[in-house]
Write an enzyme that holds these catalytic residues in place. Structure first.
Site, PDB file in Angstrom:
ATOM      1  N   ASP A 158      47.619  43.541  33.133  1.00  0.00           N
ATOM      2  CA  ASP A 158      48.316  42.924  32.001  1.00  0.00           C
ATOM      3  C   ASP A 158      47.640  43.260  30.674  1.00  0.00           C
ATOM      4  OD1 ASP A 158      50.187  41.783  33.613  1.00  0.00           O
ATOM      5  OD2 ASP A 158      49.512  39.712  33.381  1.00  0.00           O
ATOM      6  N   ASP A 217      39.243  39.225  41.762  1.00  0.00           N
ATOM      7  CA  ASP A 217      39.265  39.294  40.305  1.00  0.00           C
ATOM      8  C   ASP A 217      38.604  40.591  39.853  1.00  0.00           C
ATOM      9  OD1 ASP A 217      40.622  36.960  40.005  1.00  0.00           O
ATOM     10  OD2 ASP A 217      38.888  35.740  39.446  1.00  0.00           O
ATOM     11  N   ASP A 219      36.039  41.467  38.265  1.00  0.00           N
ATOM     12  CA  ASP A 219      34.594  41.709  38.326  1.00  0.00           C
ATOM     13  C   ASP A 219      34.039  41.575  39.745  1.00  0.00           C
ATOM     14  OD1 ASP A 219      35.313  38.938  37.947  1.00  0.00           O
ATOM     15  OD2 ASP A 219      33.184  38.490  37.856  1.00  0.00           O
ATOM     16  N   ASP A 311      45.263  28.785  41.859  1.00  0.00           N
ATOM     17  CA  ASP A 311      44.667  28.951  43.183  1.00  0.00           C
ATOM     18  C   ASP A 311      44.568  27.623  43.929  1.00  0.00           C
ATOM     19  OD1 ASP A 311      42.834  27.957  41.388  1.00  0.00           O
ATOM     20  OD2 ASP A 311      41.468  29.672  41.528  1.00  0.00           O
TER      21      ASP A 311
END
Length: 555
Positions: A158, A217, A219, A311
């Site tokens: 995004d 994610d 990282d 989540d």
């Protein structure tokens, strides 16, 4: 008589005789006696008003707050001890997930059957302007030990930053040339933020052939054997919908703030996730480093963006449909902790506001559910939400940062020793045991957590009341190794230009309040309580001037 009252009586007695006037007051010690003649004047009237307000307003309110805090302290103590006992029993009995649930390595000895033994897995990597770490996460996902024709890597980009987009596209092209089935999906909007990106990613036709979805994610860097160690739980246990793994922090030693975060998160995984998985087969999905059964995800209603904890929202809904979760503590996934104070504050706002708002939205839905037991409903509403997501933040700030300092100004407030010494000491030690290497940092952790409790409390009330910033989503800034190598060269020349921007007025105000209470206790108190007050005030002042975490220069 307390030194505080002696001070006001001194002012009261120093009024000139020419300003006397007669007023009858009731003496609180005896209803049959009356106070002496009260001297007039503006100062006298103010002192009289203060005395009455103090006795009939402030003290009753503070006593009520003390009582509430004592109740919350006891509830937190019971909850922490309960979780710790569960973990100890699990460890002593060696009840690992592989022993509790059926787990067998996927058989790939027979080359003809190997293809059918491996289920189709989708790997989703949502990201937004993550140029510092995007290559690491994409590369780690593409290196997973899994048949290339049995996995699809889906990068949900995004990004609005052209440099980030270019890096993502280049990395995807590089791995596509190596034979990896990798897709880069780009939306023309950011509706729903991460939840919206994940939901859009699940709508592509090629996803229909996948049975499981692993989420990382930007990282996060899973080891090559991640799928081989987690997927068997889902293959052999049809009732399990989620396998959650532990986070391992690659930058925990970067600064004192990251060490503090490591202590808190290690306890979260060791105590909260482990106990929830062992006793209730439920815990909050951490949003990454986990594998979902796509059928369960769809049955629960898919991704929703009604809160900032999509989540946790999905996990609760899946639980209400009867699905079970398993937490695997010995599978670690490397990731990066936020190392700037600004990024950490934004993250904690989201992590505190979202659960409170979700509790508000889902309480009736949980109570009305017919698929789970009353015991699990109680666990969800009371233990999971109320104690761990609401009470802990409010209690920490109100009790340790507001009420306890106020006791030096209002000696009428009596706080028992068990609430000020024994309970917090036990809770702190239980937390510290999750990270033995940081035991010597325990005092710093206590002070830092009290500072952060102010932001968490504010965010909790925003979530409960659905106030202005309830749906604020700020992506946690990751510095990555590339940017960190540039900080030393820039910090010297840019440090002073950022000082004004680092000021945090809320921390300074609370720190000043605690410091004043400490000075009063030092001058008039009969104990050494001022030592804690001065240390806590210093912690708020340090955070208030932004001298905490990694300082990122401009430019």
């Amino acid at each position: 008589m307390s030194p505080f009252m002696k001070f006001f009586n001194f002012l009261y007695d120093s009024l000139p005789p020419s300003t006397w006037f007669l007023v009858q007051r009731h003496n609180l010690a005896s209803s049959s006696e009356t106070d002496e003649v009260v001297r007039s004047g503006i100062i006298g009237e103010l002192i009289y008003i203060w005395k009455e307000t103090r006795i009939f307003v402030f003290i009753p309110i503070l006593k009520f707050l003390v009582t509430m805090c004592l109740v919350m302290s006891f509830l937190l103590f019971i909850e922490r001890v309960y979780m710790s006992v569960v973990v100890v029993i699990v460890k002593l009995l060696r009840r690992t997930p592989e022993k509790v649930h059926k787990w067998e390595a996927i058989n790939d000895d027979d080359l003809e059957l190997a293809h059918t033994n491996y289920p189709m897995v989708l790997i989703q990597i949502p990201m937004y302007n993550e140029k510092e770490v995007c290559q690491l996460s994409i590369g780690a996902a593409c290196r997973l030990s899994w048949p290339l024709d049995r996995m699809i890597v889906q990068v949900l980009d995004d990004s609005t930053d052209p440099a980030s987009k270019e890096l993502v596209n280049a990395e995807c092209d590089k791995w596509a040339r190596k034979g990896i089935n990798i897709m880069s999906e780009i939306r023309d909007n950011r509706i729903g933020y991460k939840a919206g990106a994940l939901k859009a990613g699940m709508m592509h036709n090629y996803v229909k052939q996948c049975e499981f979805v692993a989420i990382f994610d930007a990282d996060f860097q899973p080891d090559p054997d991640f799928l081989a160690r987690t997927i068997p739980f889902l293959i052999h246990n049809r009732e399990i919908s989620l396998v959650q793994c532990r986070w391992k922090f690659v930058n925990a030693n970067e600064c004192l703030m990251t060490r503090m975060q490591e202590m808190s998160l290690n306890y979260h995984f060791l105590a909260e996730q482990e106990s929830g998985s062992s006793i209730h087969a439920f815990f909050g999905f951490n949003g990454t480093a986990g594998v979902w059964r796509i059928a369960a995800l769809n049955e629960a209603g898919g991704w929703k963006d009604r809160t900032t904890v999509e989540d946790m929202d999905l996990a609760v809904r899946a639980c209400l449909h009867g699905w079970k979760f398993v937490y695997v503590h010995n599978v670690e996934v490397k990731n990066e902790l936020p190392s700037t104070f600004k990024a950490y504050r934004f993250q904690q706002h989201r992590w505190s506001c979202g659960p409170a708002n979700l509790w508000r939205k889902m309480t009736m839905e949980i109570l009305q559910n017919k698929k789970v037991s009353a015991w699990k409903k109680l666990y969800l509403i009371y233990n999971f939400f109320f104690i761990r997501k609401i009470v802990v933040h409010i209690f920490t700030f109100v009790f340790y940062c507001l009420i306890l300092p106020a006791t030096v100004l209002f000696p009428e407030l009596q706080v028992p020793k068990w609430a000020t010494v024994y309970v917090p000491s036990t809770i702190t030690l239980l937390n510290a045991l999750a990270t033995p290497r940081s035991l010597h940092l325990l005092v710093f952790w206590i002070l830092f957590e009290n500072v952060m409790s102010m932001h968490r409390t504010k965010a909790t009330f925003i979530g409960l009341l659905e106030a202005g910033r309830v749906n604020e989503w700020v992506v946690t800034e990751k510095l990555g190794d590339t940017l960190k190598s540039k900080l030393i060269a820039k910090a010297t020349t840019k440090l002073y230009t950022r000082f004004g921007q680092r000021i945090n007025w809320r921390e300074l105000v609370v720190g000043l309040y605690i410091f004043i209470c400490g000075c009063y206790d030092f001058a008039y108190g009969g104990s050494y309580f001022y030592v804690y007050l001065f240390l806590q005030a210093c912690a708020f002042f340090v955070a208030g001037v932004g001298y905490i975490g990694t300082i990122v220069p401009i430019g």
